[in-house]
Scaffold this active site. Structure first.
Site, mmCIF file in Angstrom:
data_model
loop_
_atom_site.group_PDB
_atom_site.id
_atom_site.type_symbol
_atom_site.label_atom_id
_atom_site.label_comp_id
_atom_site.label_asym_id
_atom_site.label_seq_id
_atom_site.Cartn_x
_atom_site.Cartn_y
_atom_site.Cartn_z
ATOM 1 N N GLY A 38 0.651 -1.097 0.174
ATOM 2 C CA GLY A 38 -0.017 -0.048 0.007
ATOM 3 C C GLY A 38 0.905 0.986 -0.237
ATOM 4 O O GLY A 38 2.020 1.699 -1.270
ATOM 5 N N SER A 82 3.069 3.220 2.558
ATOM 6 C CA SER A 82 3.969 3.164 3.524
ATOM 7 C C SER A 82 3.135 3.985 4.557
ATOM 8 O O SER A 82 3.918 4.484 5.731
ATOM 9 C CB SER A 82 5.212 2.593 3.865
ATOM 10 O OG SER A 82 5.998 3.902 3.007
ATOM 11 N N CYS A 140 5.950 -5.146 0.125
ATOM 12 C CA CYS A 140 6.097 -4.206 -0.555
ATOM 13 C C CYS A 140 5.762 -3.302 0.988
ATOM 14 O O CYS A 140 7.242 -2.461 1.020
ATOM 15 C CB CYS A 140 5.398 -4.211 -2.086
ATOM 16 S SG CYS A 140 5.386 -3.037 -2.794
ATOM 17 N N ARG A 166 12.271 3.768 -0.959
ATOM 18 C CA ARG A 166 11.085 3.671 -1.041
ATOM 19 C C ARG A 166 11.236 4.385 -2.665
ATOM 20 O O ARG A 166 11.880 4.725 -2.818
ATOM 21 C CB ARG A 166 10.405 4.794 -0.429
ATOM 22 C CG ARG A 166 10.459 4.284 0.876
ATOM 23 C CD ARG A 166 9.453 4.910 1.267
ATOM 24 N NE ARG A 166 8.070 5.437 1.002
ATOM 25 C CZ ARG A 166 7.544 6.941 0.633
ATOM 26 N NH1 ARG A 166 8.268 7.965 1.028
ATOM 27 N NH2 ARG A 166 6.298 6.958 0.485
ATOM 28 N N ILE A 190 4.397 -2.890 -8.368
ATOM 29 C CA ILE A 190 4.379 -1.306 -8.253
ATOM 30 C C ILE A 190 5.068 -0.330 -6.607
ATOM 31 O O ILE A 190 5.189 -0.826 -5.776
ATOM 32 C CB ILE A 190 2.679 -1.635 -7.288
ATOM 33 C CG1 ILE A 190 1.836 -3.076 -8.183
ATOM 34 C CG2 ILE A 190 2.008 -0.702 -7.587
ATOM 35 C CD1 ILE A 190 0.357 -3.582 -7.686
ATOM 36 N N ARG A 191 5.334 0.542 -8.102
ATOM 37 C CA ARG A 191 5.916 1.384 -7.053
ATOM 38 C C ARG A 191 6.800 0.901 -5.978
ATOM 39 O O ARG A 191 6.864 1.510 -4.927
ATOM 40 C CB ARG A 191 4.831 2.679 -6.335
ATOM 41 C CG ARG A 191 3.983 3.360 -7.072
ATOM 42 C CD ARG A 191 3.643 4.086 -6.870
ATOM 43 N NE ARG A 191 4.054 5.619 -5.849
ATOM 44 C CZ ARG A 191 3.597 5.938 -4.740
ATOM 45 N NH1 ARG A 191 2.905 5.513 -4.501
ATOM 46 N NH2 ARG A 191 4.429 7.264 -3.840
ATOM 47 N N HIS A 234 4.174 -8.033 -5.158
ATOM 48 C CA HIS A 234 3.100 -8.095 -4.283
ATOM 49 C C HIS A 234 2.189 -9.182 -4.657
ATOM 50 O O HIS A 234 1.787 -9.974 -5.913
ATOM 51 C CB HIS A 234 1.844 -7.740 -5.037
ATOM 52 C CG HIS A 234 1.355 -6.082 -4.487
ATOM 53 N ND1 HIS A 234 0.829 -5.726 -3.740
ATOM 54 C CD2 HIS A 234 2.870 -4.537 -4.669
ATOM 55 C CE1 HIS A 234 0.970 -4.320 -2.980
ATOM 56 N NE2 HIS A 234 2.122 -3.618 -4.045
ATOM 57 N N GLU A 287 0.434 -11.502 -4.001
ATOM 58 C CA GLU A 287 -1.020 -12.090 -4.049
ATOM 59 C C GLU A 287 -2.167 -11.467 -4.816
ATOM 60 O O GLU A 287 -3.159 -11.292 -5.119
ATOM 61 C CB GLU A 287 -1.875 -10.916 -2.168
ATOM 62 C CG GLU A 287 -1.719 -9.677 -2.305
ATOM 63 C CD GLU A 287 -0.487 -8.585 -2.577
ATOM 64 O OE1 GLU A 287 0.615 -9.385 -2.736
ATOM 65 O OE2 GLU A 287 -0.608 -7.544 -2.350
HETATM 66 N N1 GLN Z 1 5.557 3.108 -2.670
HETATM 67 C C1 GLN Z 1 5.160 2.798 -1.472
HETATM 68 C C2 GLN Z 1 5.900 2.812 -0.165
HETATM 69 O O1 GLN Z 1 6.187 3.465 -0.012
HETATM 70 C C3 GLN Z 1 4.942 0.583 -1.339
HETATM 71 C C4 GLN Z 1 4.112 0.664 -3.015
HETATM 72 C C5 GLN Z 1 3.229 -0.932 -2.468
HETATM 73 O O2 GLN Z 1 3.175 -1.402 -1.429
HETATM 74 N N2 GLN Z 1 3.350 -1.090 -4.106
HETATM 75 O O3 GLN Z 1 5.003 2.832 0.578
#
Ligand code: GLN
Length: 190
Positions: free
Chosen positions: A46, A48, A78, A107, A135-136, A171, A173
């Site tokens: 998500g 952080s 993540c 990050r 994802i990011r 991820h 899941e």
């Molecule tokens: N970029 C998000 C963060 O810094 C992490 C991304 C993710 O959990 N998919 O929290």
């Protein structure tokens, strides 16, 4: 197995559904009281900074850390990995964390163009590559001596383990591939 999924922000529903599909009693954790019933914990992906903020304002950081230090197995993905890390590069000033995994993590380390991508990951727990959904995603820049690297991408660890704590920068899941969850459940029930 009763699996508590930290449900403050992010991909907690997807994690709950995967564990339920694998026959666990999966439920959402939002309070210290919810924690008491957990045999295993999931710290989902998500954002952080948002999760850290909610852990702090909800007085959940210390109870969570205590439960994990008491030996409850953890799967962190993540943002969950970022929350778990000893050291975070690029976190907000004063961003709190659990310090349950001796890694340094940066990050959003793949930059703008590549903020999200998919790549096959060779994982030591299974013969076939795992479809990594990033994802990011963060990058693990340093691992401590007690960290076992179970998978890497572009020369950086992306799936690691320190005893009962498993963590991925991607991820699992969201990939439809249950092997990592299955391996985690297997090790958590040993
Ligand atoms: N970029 C998000 C963060 O810094 C992490 C991304 C993710 O959990 N998919 O929290």
């Amino acid at each position: 197995m009763k699996v508590g999924v930290l449900a403050l922000q992010g991909a907690f529903r997807e994690q709950r559904e995967v564990f339920a599909a694998l026959g666990c009693e999966a439920f959402e954790v939002r309070s210290a009281r919810d924690l008491a019933a957990t045999d295993a914990l999931v710290l989902p992906g998500g954002e952080s900074t948002a999760i850290a903020h909610l852990l702090r304002t909800g007085d959940l950081l210390d109870p969570l850390k205590e439960r994990i230090e008491a030996g409850v197995p953890v799967l962190a993905t993540c943002a969950g990995l970022i929350i778990s890390a000893r050291e975070v590069v690029g976190g907000l000033k004063g961003q709190v964390g659990l310090d349950i995994l001796d890694v340094t993590v940066k990050r959003n380390a793949y930059g703008n163009q590549q903020q999200s991508f998919e790549a096959p990951i060779d994982i030591s727990i299974s013969p076939d590559p795992f479809p990594g959904v990033f994802i990011r995603a963060p990058v693990i820049e340093r691992v401590g001596d007690d960290i076992e690297v179970l998978g890497a991408h572009d020369g950086s660890p992306v799936l690691v383990r320190a005893g009962k704590v498993w963590a991925s920068t991607f991820h699992p899941e969201l990939s439809g591939d249950l092997r990592i969850h299955q391996a985690f459940i297997q090790s958590a029930s040993e």
